[in-house]
Structure formats: structure tokens, C-alpha cells
Scaffold this active site. Structure first.
Site, PDB file in Angstrom:
ATOM      1  N   PHE A 120       0.859  -1.187   0.000  1.00 13.90           N
ATOM      2  CA  PHE A 120       0.000   0.000   0.000  1.00 13.90           C
ATOM      3  C   PHE A 120       0.893   1.233   0.000  1.00 13.90           C
ATOM      4  CE2 PHE A 120      -4.643   0.603   1.293  1.00 13.90           C
ATOM      5  CZ  PHE A 120      -5.099  -0.336   0.380  1.00 13.90           C
ATOM      6  N   GLN A 235      -7.908  14.510   3.752  1.00 12.52           N
ATOM      7  CA  GLN A 235      -7.276  13.671   2.730  1.00 12.52           C
ATOM      8  C   GLN A 235      -8.124  13.624   1.464  1.00 12.52           C
ATOM      9  OE1 GLN A 235      -6.628   9.117   3.098  1.00 12.52           O
ATOM     10  NE2 GLN A 235      -4.624  10.094   3.164  1.00 12.52           N
ATOM     11  N   HIS A 237      -8.436  11.540  -1.871  1.00 10.36           N
ATOM     12  CA  HIS A 237      -7.971  10.295  -2.468  1.00 10.36           C
ATOM     13  C   HIS A 237      -7.736  10.538  -3.944  1.00 10.36           C
ATOM     14  CE1 HIS A 237      -7.565   6.116  -3.495  1.00 10.36           C
ATOM     15  NE2 HIS A 237      -7.627   5.789  -2.212  1.00 10.36           N
ATOM     16  N   LEU A 247     -15.025   5.478  -4.569  1.00 11.70           N
ATOM     17  CA  LEU A 247     -13.616   5.145  -4.388  1.00 11.70           C
ATOM     18  C   LEU A 247     -13.158   4.003  -5.297  1.00 11.70           C
ATOM     19  CD1 LEU A 247     -11.053   5.603  -2.601  1.00 11.70           C
ATOM     20  CD2 LEU A 247     -11.819   3.620  -1.330  1.00 11.70           C
ATOM     21  N   GLU A 250      -6.851   2.091  -3.377  1.00 11.57           N
ATOM     22  CA  GLU A 250      -5.407   2.133  -3.578  1.00 11.57           C
ATOM     23  C   GLU A 250      -4.878   0.722  -3.879  1.00 11.57           C
ATOM     24  OE1 GLU A 250      -3.530   4.851  -0.930  1.00 11.57           O
ATOM     25  OE2 GLU A 250      -1.964   3.409  -0.478  1.00 11.57           O
ATOM     26  N   ARG A 281      -1.027   9.322  -0.659  1.00  4.10           N
ATOM     27  CA  ARG A 281      -2.188   9.863  -1.364  1.00  4.10           C
ATOM     28  C   ARG A 281      -2.087  11.342  -1.665  1.00  4.10           C
ATOM     29  NH1 ARG A 281      -6.609   6.328   1.999  1.00  4.10           N
ATOM     30  NH2 ARG A 281      -5.978   4.404   0.968  1.00  4.10           N
ATOM     31  N   HIS A 346     -11.699  12.219   0.906  1.00  9.38           N
ATOM     32  CA  HIS A 346     -11.778  10.813   1.303  1.00  9.38           C
ATOM     33  C   HIS A 346     -11.757  10.595   2.811  1.00  9.38           C
ATOM     34  CE1 HIS A 346     -11.339   6.538   1.069  1.00  9.38           C
ATOM     35  NE2 HIS A 346     -10.141   6.544   1.622  1.00  9.38           N
ATOM     36  N   ARG A 384      -2.918  10.483   6.211  1.00  7.20           N
ATOM     37  CA  ARG A 384      -3.086   9.102   6.673  1.00  7.20           C
ATOM     38  C   ARG A 384      -2.614   8.116   5.608  1.00  7.20           C
ATOM     39  NH1 ARG A 384      -7.036   5.019   5.818  1.00  7.20           N
ATOM     40  NH2 ARG A 384      -8.308   6.374   4.519  1.00  7.20           N
TER      41      ARG A 384
HETATM   42  C1  LIG Z   1     -14.995   4.296   0.479  1.00  2.33           C
HETATM   43  C2  LIG Z   1     -14.026   4.191   1.618  1.00  2.33           C
HETATM   44  C3  LIG Z   1     -13.058   3.198   1.618  1.00  2.33           C
HETATM   45  C4  LIG Z   1     -12.153   3.104   2.669  1.00  2.33           C
HETATM   46  N1  LIG Z   1     -11.210   2.110   2.650  1.00  2.33           N
HETATM   47  C5  LIG Z   1     -10.350   1.979   3.693  1.00  2.33           C
HETATM   48  C6  LIG Z   1      -9.405   0.924   3.726  1.00  2.33           C
HETATM   49  O1  LIG Z   1      -9.346   0.075   2.842  1.00  2.33           O
HETATM   50  N2  LIG Z   1      -8.561   0.848   4.782  1.00  2.33           N
HETATM   51  C7  LIG Z   1      -8.594   1.747   5.810  1.00  2.33           C
HETATM   52  O2  LIG Z   1      -7.826   1.634   6.740  1.00  2.33           O
HETATM   53  N3  LIG Z   1      -9.519   2.742   5.802  1.00  2.33           N
HETATM   54  C8  LIG Z   1     -10.394   2.883   4.783  1.00  2.33           C
HETATM   55  N4  LIG Z   1     -11.316   3.891   4.794  1.00  2.33           N
HETATM   56  C9  LIG Z   1     -11.473   4.703   5.997  1.00  2.33           C
HETATM   57  C10 LIG Z   1     -12.191   3.902   7.067  1.00  2.33           C
HETATM   58  O3  LIG Z   1     -13.105   3.039   6.475  1.00  2.33           O
HETATM   59  C11 LIG Z   1     -12.934   4.804   8.045  1.00  2.33           C
HETATM   60  O4  LIG Z   1     -12.101   5.819   8.509  1.00  2.33           O
HETATM   61  C12 LIG Z   1     -13.419   3.998   9.251  1.00  2.33           C
HETATM   62  O5  LIG Z   1     -14.082   2.834   8.845  1.00  2.33           O
HETATM   63  C13 LIG Z   1     -14.309   4.846  10.121  1.00  2.33           C
HETATM   64  O6  LIG Z   1     -14.863   4.046  11.123  1.00  2.33           O
HETATM   65  P1  LIG Z   1     -15.623   4.713  12.338  1.00  2.33           P
HETATM   66  O7  LIG Z   1     -15.977   3.628  13.264  1.00  2.33           O
HETATM   67  O8  LIG Z   1     -14.821   5.827  12.860  1.00  2.33           O
HETATM   68  O9  LIG Z   1     -16.928   5.366  11.693  1.00  2.33           O
HETATM   69  P2  LIG Z   1     -18.024   4.875  10.647  1.00  2.33           P
HETATM   70  O10 LIG Z   1     -17.818   3.519  10.149  1.00  2.33           O
HETATM   71  O11 LIG Z   1     -18.149   5.974   9.649  1.00  2.33           O
HETATM   72  O12 LIG Z   1     -19.334   4.818  11.516  1.00  2.33           O
HETATM   73  C14 LIG Z   1     -19.930   5.967  12.066  1.00  2.33           C
HETATM   74  C15 LIG Z   1     -21.135   5.547  12.873  1.00  2.33           C
HETATM   75  O13 LIG Z   1     -21.640   6.670  13.578  1.00  2.33           O
HETATM   76  C16 LIG Z   1     -23.032   6.712  13.476  1.00  2.33           C
HETATM   77  N5  LIG Z   1     -23.465   8.105  13.622  1.00  2.33           N
HETATM   78  C17 LIG Z   1     -22.933   9.195  13.037  1.00  2.33           C
HETATM   79  N6  LIG Z   1     -23.602  10.293  13.432  1.00  2.33           N
HETATM   80  C18 LIG Z   1     -24.556   9.895  14.285  1.00  2.33           C
HETATM   81  C19 LIG Z   1     -25.574  10.544  15.022  1.00  2.33           C
HETATM   82  N7  LIG Z   1     -25.768  11.867  14.962  1.00  2.33           N
HETATM   83  N8  LIG Z   1     -26.391   9.799  15.797  1.00  2.33           N
HETATM   84  C20 LIG Z   1     -26.248   8.453  15.865  1.00  2.33           C
HETATM   85  N9  LIG Z   1     -25.299   7.784  15.191  1.00  2.33           N
HETATM   86  C21 LIG Z   1     -24.470   8.501  14.416  1.00  2.33           C
HETATM   87  C22 LIG Z   1     -23.336   6.106  12.117  1.00  2.33           C
HETATM   88  O14 LIG Z   1     -24.649   5.609  12.075  1.00  2.33           O
HETATM   89  C23 LIG Z   1     -22.290   4.990  12.055  1.00  2.33           C
HETATM   90  O15 LIG Z   1     -22.773   3.847  12.698  1.00  2.33           O
HETATM   91  C24 LIG Z   1     -12.223   4.015   3.744  1.00  2.33           C
HETATM   92  C25 LIG Z   1     -13.201   4.994   3.754  1.00  2.33           C
HETATM   93  C26 LIG Z   1     -14.070   5.101   2.682  1.00  2.33           C
HETATM   94  C27 LIG Z   1     -15.075   6.227   2.704  1.00  2.33           C
END
Ligand SMILES: Cc1cc2nc3c(=O)[nH]c(=O)nc-3n(C[C@H](O)[C@H](O)[C@H](O)COP(=O)(O)OP(=O)(O)OC[C@H]3O[C@@H](n4cnc5c(N)ncnc54)[C@H](O)[C@@H]3O)c2cc1C
Length: 574
Positions: A120, A235, A237, A247, A250, A281, A346, A384
């Protein structure tokens, strides 16, 4: 007034929320995980490429170590990551990946049966573990299953609006039950709320993020007086599908994909002669936008990501999701033709500030914790590395649950004070929602669209003093418009207009903070590039930014030292 009572409250059911909820529940706490969508629809499920850990499983990775991983992370962060946090992240990585495997995640494997690892961007060794190109989906389902099994209580489709605080402590929160339209109070017996609400990508109109990534947790904490840290670092992407900005992982370049301009040139050789397409990135995104500005982009908008030389078999096995997305959304089969790509927002490196001198995940507000993309524990600094974010969610979700269980937290607030605060919050929230129904101003979508375009054009890959000043003025005008925003129906049951207005309230604050920080940081570092200040300035800016709402309604900025001391600060070249 409906009141739900738990030991601790977790907001968000993405990977970070699920992991902390699971840990606390296993430790005997009665935990609620509240989410505005059904848990497995969280944005974590969209992650494609993988999760990093120095497992040494492949021949090429046999000399990898957690310290090398931490070095790449800190170097990639352009030295704004806190080095102690980055070390913890990388030391815990092999443990959490093996743990996820034993919980049931179907990782892709080598012939030998060990977990496969792909190269990566910005990584010295192939250390990204993956489940095809649907890694997030596999991890999210695993943790949701485990949480359900361990008795976590899920509140799906509840929108958390604000925290309830008593003096300097967190007592609970107020949420809207989207299904019934009822306002509900959640009380935390152990005065512990963990925000795990994900990123705020939707502040930009061109983003790979799900529509639900609206920075609610940041807005909620910010209104409660918690500063936002390093939000100027966003960031972009480099490879999002032209037209929809979905997306294109990568991993596609990790598997050997090339980038070409209109002249058929692998242009990355001009920007990162060694790392080429696998430079970090920020560098690849700037390279693509430079090609565009200098007239070497197709239709003046995109470049080609070419996978055709990888062959049908490898594409079908390793990148099936990418092939599906390209065929479905662009009518292009990457086995035969290159994919049109352009940079798009991203990831949010910044977020809810961590407490200086506190434990990882602690915020300056007692009882309030932040983890995952919503937080700024600062393992990613100014940029990141791919595969480090999934890792961060699970490492710190697990870590915070362990620390909380160890603490032996006792209740300190009186029931009388808590009830008074709850009633007051309920009253204020009712008033706010009523007001939106009565207002006769703009629709939320009009304000949101203007914000998204402004952020994209003026607070994007390339930034200038003039553009940022203009953006800040526009956002402040939009905030004024928001005071008279109109929600079009008085029925609160599944009222998307109302939900979008609540989201916009948070997004406008964070758009303002991001722009304000970008204006202040007169240097270029990681994802933040100032055309007028193209150099990194360690003398002035080797520090975190903390942005607060000041008493006069404006913003104020303080700085916080970066934790150094493990790796020497040097120039970043690839
Ligand atoms: C398309 C894409 C691909 C990616 N690929 C990778 C990868 O391959 N490798 C990597 O390391 N990272 C990757 N990332 C980044 C990574 O996926 C995210 O940073 C990470 O999964 C975020 O997890 P989280 O638990 O912080 O939040 P999230 O998974 O975004 O979850 C947020 C949660 O908060 C809840 N929520 C938000 N606001 C409220 C509210 N007001 N009230 C109640 N609930 C709320 C939502 O319902 C959800 O359940 C990617 C991101 C994207 C967008």
C-alpha cells in the site's frame, strides 16, 4: 419523557463503536450502541483495500516490524502524528488482526494458509491484510455479530443531537428516534459517553464518503466546548471514479495499476520517481491535479488508471468490487479499458481533540471519549496512510474499553442535577426543532450544496489565502442563512428533511473550523497544500491546531505540542 439508562453510551456503530461496545460488554458493563443507521450500513463497511499490521507473512515482508510500521506512519504523517500514539497503533496491530481473524473475519490467504498482505502507499513492506476488496464489509459484520452475541444493546436509527452535561461532566445525551419522531434521553450511570461517529467527508460535494458522514460527533462535541484538532488536514484520495467519485481503492495500484495522462505518460515518475503510483495519497492527488491544471487530463477532468496489463484472472480474484463499480457506474470493464479517475475528499485526519497529557481516546471534557475517524488521537497527522484507519478504529476501540474497565469509575453527579440538565436539554431541543418548522428561509439542501461547492473549490487539494478567506466568508453567510432554515413538514416520523437539517447544523461548524485552520496554517504539509506557502515550516507549525468557539461567537485557535522523541524529524521525500 422517555429515558434509557445504561452504564455507558457509545454513539456510532461503525468499527470503532462496535469494538468499544464489545469490549465494555465483555467486561460486564451494560452498554448502548446508538446509530443513526442500521450498524452494518456504517461507512466502515465501504472500506475496500485493507488493514495494516506487520505480520511478516509474505517473503517480501519478512523483515517488517511494528517499529518500521510506526516509522512509515509518522513519516507519512509529515511529522504531525503523535509518535507515542503511532507506536501503540502499530504495536497493537498484529494482535488485533489475529483477534479479528479468530472472531471470524474471512481474510484473503496465501497458499500457505497465512493471511495475505498487499503493498500500500507509503509503506516500506507489504503489510495490508485484506478480504478481497471488501475488507470493511467483512470486519463490520464480524464485529456486529460478536456484539450481538455478547449482549450489546443496539439502538438503530436513533439520531444523537447533543450531549447532556452537568458542570464539567458528561451525564448523557439526547437523541431523536427517527422511526417514531420522539425525543429520547439516554443517561449514562457511569458518566461515560464515547463518540465514534466517523468522518465529515460530506462537507465536500466531491467525496468518497457515504451520505451519512456528516461529522455529527464533531459538531456535538464542539457545541459542548470541546476543541477541534487539526481539521485543516483533509485527505483527498487520488483515484475516485470520474462522475460519481466512488472510491477506486489504492489496492488497484497496490496490485500493479498504472496512472496515465493524455500523452500516454506514466506521469508519477515526475512527482515520486521511486514510489511512483504507490507514493502517499496527498502526493498522487496533487500530481493528478497538476496534470489537469497543465492541460494533460482527459476532458480537462480525469486521468486513466490502467489495470488491463494485470490480466482478467487477477482482476477478478483481487479486485472484483472495483470491476463491478467500474462496469456499473461508468460502463467500463477494467479488464479491457482504463478507469477514468480524479481526486476527491476521502478522509478526515482532524477531529475531536484529544486531551493533552491524557490517555488515548480521552477528550478535554471529563467522561467524554472519542475514537475512530471522528477523533484526533493523532496517529495520522497531516496525511493518513491507506490501511491505517481501519486499524485505528479497532485498536483504539479495544484500548479505550480496556482502560475504562480498569478505571473503576464511580458515579459523582446527583440525580437531581442530572434530571434538571435533562429537562433543560429537552426543552431547548424542542424549541430548536419547532423553530425550524416555523422558519421561512432556505431549504437545508440549498445551504448544503453551496457549502459543498465552496469547500471543494476553495478548500481542496490546492489552497490560497484569497480562496480560503472567500470560503470563510461564504460559510459564515451560510451560517446566517441557517438561522432561518426551513424544515418542510411538521411530522417528525422518518422526516429526512429534519435529519438533514440536524446534520447540516454540524457540517457548517466543521466547514468553518476546517477553513479557519487552513487559513491559519501558512505552510504546506501532508494533505494541506498552500500554493502561497509551498514549504513545510517546522519552526512555526510543527504543532497541532485546536479550534474553539469563542464567547463572541467567532473562532479562536490555540496550538498543542506534537509528541516527538521516537523518530527524528526530517524531510519527507518518496
Ligand atoms: C470508500 C471508503 C473506503 C475506505 N477504505 C479503507 C481501507 O481500505 N482501509 C482503511 O484503513 N480505511 C479505509 N477507509 C477509511 C475507514 O473506512 C474509516 O475511517 C473507518 O471505517 C471509520 O470508522 P468509524 O468507526 O470511525 O466510523 P463509521 O464507520 O463511519 O461509523 C460511524 C457511525 O456513527 C453513526 N453516527 C454518526 N452520526 C450519528 C448521530 N448523529 N447519531 C447516531 N449515530 C451517528 C453512524 O450511524 C455509524 O454507525 C475508507 C473509507 C471510505 C469512505
Amino acid at each position: 419523557m422517555r429515558i434509557e439508562e445504561f452504564d455507558a453510551l457509545v454513539v456510532g456503530a461503525g468499527l470503532s463503536g462496535l469494538r468499544v461496545g464489545l469490549g465494555l460488554s465483555e467486561g460486564g458493563w451494560n452498554v448502548a450502541v446508538i446509530s443513526k443507521v442500521y450498524p452494518v450500513r456504517s461507512h466502515s463497511g465501504a472500506a475496500q483495500g485493507g488493514i495494516n499490521a506487520a505480520l511478516k507473512n509474505t517473503e517480501a515482508g519478512k523483515d517488517d516490524t511494528p517499529k518500521r510500521h510506526a516509522y512509515d506512519t509518522v513519516y507519512g504523517s509529515d511529522y504531525i502524528a503523535d509518535q507515542d500514539a503511532a507506536m501503540l497503533l502499530c504495536e497493537e496491530a498484529p494482535k488485533v488482526v489475529i483477534e479479528l481473524e479468530s472472531m471470524g473475519t474471512p481474510f484473503s490467504r496465501l497458499e500457505s494458509g497465512l493471511i495475505a498482505q498487499r503493498p500500500f502507499g507509503g509503506a516500506g513492506f507489504p503489510r495490508t491484510c485484506y478480504a478481497g476488496d471488501r475488507t470493511g464489509h467483512a470486519l463490520l459484520h464480524t464485529l456486529y455479530e460478536q456484539g450481538t452475541r455478547r449482549g450489546v444493546k443496539f439502538f438503530d436509527e436513533y439520531f444523537v443531537i447533543d450531549l447532556i452535561t452537568v458542570g464539567e461532566s458528561v451525564a448523557g445525551l439526547i437523541a431523536l428516534d427517527l422511526n417514531s419522531g420522539e425525543l429520547v434521553i439516554f443517561r449514562s450511570e457511569l458518566e461515560t459517553v464515547i463518540l465514534a461517529t466517523g468522518g465529515y467527508g460530506r462537507v465536500y460535494d466531491k467525496s468518497t464518503n457515504a451520505l451519512i458522514n456528516t461529522g455529527d460527533g464533531l459538531g456535538i462535541a464542539f457545541r459542548a466546548g470541546v476543541p477541534m484538532q487539526d481539521c485543516e488536514f483533509v485527505q483527498f484520495h487520488p483515484t475516485t471514479l470520474y462522475g460519481t467519485n466512488i472510491l477506486i481503492t489504492e489496492g488497484a495500484r497496490g496490485e500493479g495499476g498504472f496512472l496515465f495522462n493524455t500523452e500516454g505518460e506514466r506521469f508519477m515518475k515526475k512527482y515520486a520517481s521511486k514510489a511512483m503510483e504507490l507514493a502517499p495519497r496527498d502526493i498522487v492527488a496533487r500530481a493528478i491535479d497538476t496534470e489537469k491544471l497543465e492541460g494533460r487530463a482527459f476532458e480537462n477532468e480525469y486521468v486513466h488508471l490502467d489495470l488491463t496489463h494485470l490480466g482478467a484472472e487477477r482482476i477478478k480474484e483481487r479486485l472484483p468490487g472495483i470491476r463491478e463499480i467500474s462496469m456499473f457506474f461508468a460502463g467500463i470493464d477494467p479488464i479491457d479499458e482504463p478507469i477514468p479517475v480524479q481526486p476527491g475528499q476521502h478522509y478526515s485526519m482532524g477531529g475531536i481533540a484529544s486531551k493533552y497529557g491524557g490517555d488515548f481516546g480521552e477528550t478535554p471534557l471529563p467522561g467524554l471519549y472519542a475514537i475512530g475517524e471522528a477523533s484526533c488521537i493523532s496517529v495520522h497527522g497531516a496525511n493518513r496512510l491507506g490501511g491505517n484507519s481501519l486499524l485505528e478504529t479497532v485498536v483504539f476501540g479495544r484500548y479505550v474499553s480496556k482502560q475504562l474497565l480498569k478505571k473503576g469509575i464511580q458515579r459523582t453527579l446527583s440525580t437531581k442535577d442530572v434530571k434538571k440538565a435533562e429537562e433543560l436539554t429537552l426543552q431547548k431541543t424542542e424549541q430548536l426543532l419547532d423553530q425550524w418548522e416555523k422558519n421561512d428561509g432556505k431549504k437545508p439542501i440549498e445551504i448544503k450544496d453551496a457549502m459543498g461547492t465552496t469547500m471543494n473549490t476553495l478548500v481542496g487539494v490546492f489552497r490560497t489565502e484569497e480562496g480560503l478567506t472567500k470560503a470563510l466568508n461564504t460559510i459564515r453567510h451560510l451560517q446566517k442563512d441557517f438561522l432561518n432554515v426551513h424544515v418542510s413538514t411538521t411530522d417528525r416520523k422518518f422526516n429526512y428533511g429534519l435529519q438533514h437539517t440536524l446534520e447540516l447544523r454540524n457540517m457548517l461548524d466543521i466547514a468553518e473550523v476546517t477553513t479557519y485552520g487552513a487559513l491559519w496554517r501558512r505552510e504546506s504539509r501532508g494533505g494541506h497544500y498552500r500554493v502561497d506557502f509551498p514549504r513545510r515550516s517546522d519552526e512555526e507549525f510543527l504543532c497541532h491546531s485546536l479550534v474553539y468557539r469563542s464567547a463572541d461567537g467567532g473562532l479562536k485557535l490555540e496550538t498543542k505540542p506534537v509528541k516527538l522523541g521516537i523518530f527524528e524529524v526530517k524531510e519527507r521525500v518518496y
